[in-house]
Design a protein around this motif. Structure first.
Motif, PDB file in Angstrom:
ATOM      1  N   TRP A  91      95.310  14.899   6.744  1.00 49.85           N
ATOM      2  CA  TRP A  91      95.136  15.029   8.303  1.00 49.85           C
ATOM      3  C   TRP A  91      94.292  16.288   8.304  1.00 49.85           C
ATOM      4  N   VAL A  92      93.393  16.203   9.404  1.00 52.13           N
ATOM      5  CA  VAL A  92      92.821  17.333   9.819  1.00 52.13           C
ATOM      6  C   VAL A  92      93.104  17.924  11.186  1.00 52.13           C
ATOM      7  N   ILE A  93      93.320  19.293  11.027  1.00 48.95           N
ATOM      8  CA  ILE A  93      93.926  19.923  12.321  1.00 48.95           C
ATOM      9  C   ILE A  93      92.692  20.952  12.616  1.00 48.95           C
ATOM     10  N   CYS A  94      92.062  20.554  14.005  1.00 48.99           N
ATOM     11  CA  CYS A  94      90.805  21.264  14.153  1.00 48.99           C
ATOM     12  C   CYS A  94      91.239  21.984  15.669  1.00 48.99           C
ATOM     13  N   ASP A  95      91.052  23.451  15.590  1.00 50.42           N
ATOM     14  CA  ASP A  95      91.210  24.129  16.511  1.00 50.42           C
ATOM     15  C   ASP A  95      89.649  24.131  17.382  1.00 50.42           C
ATOM     16  N   ARG A  96      89.813  23.268  18.428  1.00 49.72           N
ATOM     17  CA  ARG A  96      88.604  22.951  19.053  1.00 49.72           C
ATOM     18  C   ARG A  96      87.715  21.670  18.614  1.00 49.72           C
ATOM     19  N   PHE A  97      87.530  21.050  19.524  1.00 52.42           N
ATOM     20  CA  PHE A  97      86.534  19.853  18.941  1.00 52.42           C
ATOM     21  C   PHE A  97      85.677  19.337  20.264  1.00 52.42           C
ATOM     22  N   LEU A  98      85.522  18.243  20.378  1.00 51.76           N
ATOM     23  CA  LEU A  98      84.320  17.622  21.411  1.00 51.76           C
ATOM     24  C   LEU A  98      84.938  17.992  22.734  1.00 51.76           C
ATOM     25  N   ASP A  99      86.257  17.547  23.035  1.00 54.28           N
ATOM     26  CA  ASP A  99      86.646  18.013  24.417  1.00 54.28           C
ATOM     27  C   ASP A  99      86.272  19.519  24.938  1.00 54.28           C
ATOM     28  N   SER A 100      86.087  20.370  24.031  1.00 53.86           N
ATOM     29  CA  SER A 100      85.692  21.775  24.505  1.00 53.86           C
ATOM     30  C   SER A 100      84.338  21.868  24.890  1.00 53.86           C
ATOM     31  N   SER A 101      83.315  20.813  24.068  1.00 54.82           N
ATOM     32  CA  SER A 101      81.858  20.856  24.645  1.00 54.82           C
ATOM     33  C   SER A 101      81.893  20.266  26.105  1.00 54.82           C
ATOM     34  N   TYR A 102      82.681  19.353  26.356  1.00 55.15           N
ATOM     35  CA  TYR A 102      82.721  18.662  27.731  1.00 55.15           C
ATOM     36  C   TYR A 102      83.057  19.555  28.836  1.00 55.15           C
ATOM     37  N   VAL A 103      84.076  20.423  28.554  1.00 51.93           N
ATOM     38  CA  VAL A 103      84.731  21.428  29.310  1.00 51.93           C
ATOM     39  C   VAL A 103      84.007  22.584  29.649  1.00 51.93           C
ATOM     40  N   TYR A 104      83.688  23.358  28.549  1.00 55.76           N
ATOM     41  CA  TYR A 104      82.850  24.645  28.646  1.00 55.76           C
ATOM     42  C   TYR A 104      81.265  24.392  28.811  1.00 55.76           C
ATOM     43  N   GLN A 105      80.578  23.500  28.038  1.00 58.74           N
ATOM     44  CA  GLN A 105      79.028  23.360  28.381  1.00 58.74           C
ATOM     45  C   GLN A 105      79.057  22.111  29.313  1.00 58.74           C
ATOM     46  N   GLY A 106      80.020  21.276  29.824  1.00 59.90           N
ATOM     47  CA  GLY A 106      79.916  20.677  30.951  1.00 59.90           C
ATOM     48  C   GLY A 106      80.474  20.800  32.140  1.00 59.90           C
ATOM     49  N   LYS A 107      81.727  21.034  32.319  1.00 54.52           N
ATOM     50  CA  LYS A 107      82.371  21.199  33.485  1.00 54.52           C
ATOM     51  C   LYS A 107      82.134  22.591  34.076  1.00 54.52           C
ATOM     52  N   ALA A 108      82.584  23.659  33.077  1.00 54.39           N
ATOM     53  CA  ALA A 108      82.149  25.038  33.390  1.00 54.39           C
ATOM     54  C   ALA A 108      81.022  25.609  33.500  1.00 54.39           C
ATOM     55  N   ARG A 109      79.877  25.096  32.915  1.00 54.15           N
ATOM     56  CA  ARG A 109      78.473  25.428  32.743  1.00 54.15           C
ATOM     57  C   ARG A 109      77.865  24.583  33.820  1.00 54.15           C
ATOM     58  N   GLY A 110      78.259  23.190  34.286  1.00 53.56           N
ATOM     59  CA  GLY A 110      77.639  22.472  35.128  1.00 53.56           C
ATOM     60  C   GLY A 110      76.532  21.854  34.391  1.00 53.56           C
ATOM     61  N   GLY A 111      76.933  21.257  32.996  1.00 53.07           N
ATOM     62  CA  GLY A 111      75.913  20.387  32.183  1.00 53.07           C
ATOM     63  C   GLY A 111      75.867  19.333  32.633  1.00 53.07           C
ATOM     64  N   ASP A 112      74.914  18.478  32.068  1.00 56.81           N
ATOM     65  CA  ASP A 112      74.740  17.098  32.368  1.00 56.81           C
ATOM     66  C   ASP A 112      75.564  16.213  31.374  1.00 56.81           C
ATOM     67  N   THR A 113      76.534  15.478  32.207  1.00 56.86           N
ATOM     68  CA  THR A 113      77.349  14.474  31.339  1.00 56.86           C
ATOM     69  C   THR A 113      76.794  13.456  30.474  1.00 56.86           C
ATOM     70  N   GLN A 114      75.639  13.014  31.169  1.00 59.18           N
ATOM     71  CA  GLN A 114      75.039  12.029  30.251  1.00 59.18           C
ATOM     72  C   GLN A 114      74.536  12.421  29.015  1.00 59.18           C
ATOM     73  N   GLN A 115      73.730  13.917  29.096  1.00 57.52           N
ATOM     74  CA  GLN A 115      73.381  14.611  28.117  1.00 57.52           C
ATOM     75  C   GLN A 115      74.543  14.745  26.853  1.00 57.52           C
ATOM     76  N   LEU A 116      75.753  15.231  27.393  1.00 56.68           N
ATOM     77  CA  LEU A 116      76.738  15.304  26.616  1.00 56.68           C
ATOM     78  C   LEU A 116      77.154  13.943  25.862  1.00 56.68           C
ATOM     79  N   ASP A 117      77.179  12.968  26.581  1.00 56.32           N
ATOM     80  CA  ASP A 117      77.339  11.600  26.067  1.00 56.32           C
ATOM     81  C   ASP A 117      76.544  11.145  24.955  1.00 56.32           C
ATOM     82  N   LEU A 118      75.188  11.337  25.209  1.00 53.08           N
ATOM     83  CA  LEU A 118      74.118  11.023  24.241  1.00 53.08           C
ATOM     84  C   LEU A 118      74.358  12.011  23.034  1.00 53.08           C
ATOM     85  N   LEU A 119      74.601  13.304  23.354  1.00 51.44           N
ATOM     86  CA  LEU A 119      74.918  14.019  21.787  1.00 51.44           C
ATOM     87  C   LEU A 119      76.181  13.551  21.020  1.00 51.44           C
ATOM     88  N   SER A 120      77.239  13.149  21.897  1.00 51.64           N
ATOM     89  CA  SER A 120      78.390  12.884  21.465  1.00 51.64           C
ATOM     90  C   SER A 120      78.238  11.626  20.348  1.00 51.64           C
TER      91      SER A 120
END
Length: 212
Positions: A91-120
């Protein structure tokens, strides 16, 4: 049998460090093979990138640069640590993962969700968490905890408005994927938080392993 991937998410001061100790103790008591890791970081190279991203600096960090650094660290982390552990049945227990990118670089920074989807899709693909525990606290509570820290990183020092957007972003992610994301009320006592986490781990263990 392939291992399971659990991510731990939450805003600054949500108590993830304490939760990690709780999860580790539970897994050990149930004889579940596991690794604990974090993002950004998890491997020597990814940890170097973590320092680039989080260390306070006079130079303003470009939002796109921050986003790409996060995904560069993630690509290394996935290939060198997460995927091998899962393939080995841990089992892998990871302190932060993809959700953090959508939240910090996406929601909070106003980043482009489409770019996040492509990178993801490019970097992460199908290697997404099987389950996520979201530690939720009011921003004011998180901020009170942050000021007590000896060291505050670049994201800790962001504005209250930024941190409020972070909380809103995580709750939006949880409500959009309720089958994956479980909200843990982290504003209560440590014992109450542990109880919530242990109950969810027991639920996942039963679902994935039949309690064996």
């Amino acid at each position: 049998m392939k291992g399971k991937f659990i991510s731990l998410e939450g805003g600054e001061g949500s108590g993830k460090s304490t939760a990690i100790l709780c999860i580790q103790a539970w897994l050990e008591s149930h004889n579940v093979p596991f690794i604990m890791t974090r993002e950004p970081g998890g491997t020597p190279l990814a940890e170097e990138i973590r320092q680039l991203v989080l260390n306070p600096r006079d130079e303003k960090v470009n939002d796109t640069a921050e986003l790409l650094l996060m995904f560069a660290a993630r690509a290394q982390h996935l290939s060198e640590k997460i995927q091998p552990a899962l393939e080995a049945g841990a089992w892998v227990i990871c302190d932060r993962f993809l959700d953090s990118s959508y939240v910090y670089q996406g929601k909070a920074r106003g980043g482009d969700t489409q770019q996040l989807d492509l990178l993801s899709e490019w970097v992460v693909g199908d290697h997404r968490p099987d389950a996520t525990l979201l530690l939720d606290v009011p921003v004011e509570v998180g901020q009170q905890r942050i000021v007590q820290r000896q060291y505050q990183d670049r994201l800790d020092k962001e504005s209250l408005v930024f941190h409020q957007k972070v909380r809103e972003g995580f709750l939006e992610r949880a409500h959009s994927e309720p089958n994956r994301v479980t909200i843990i009320d982290a504003s209560v006592s440590i014992e109450a938080v542990k109880s919530q986490i242990e109950n969810q781990l027991e639920h996942l263990f039963q679902a994935w392993c039949g309690g064996k």
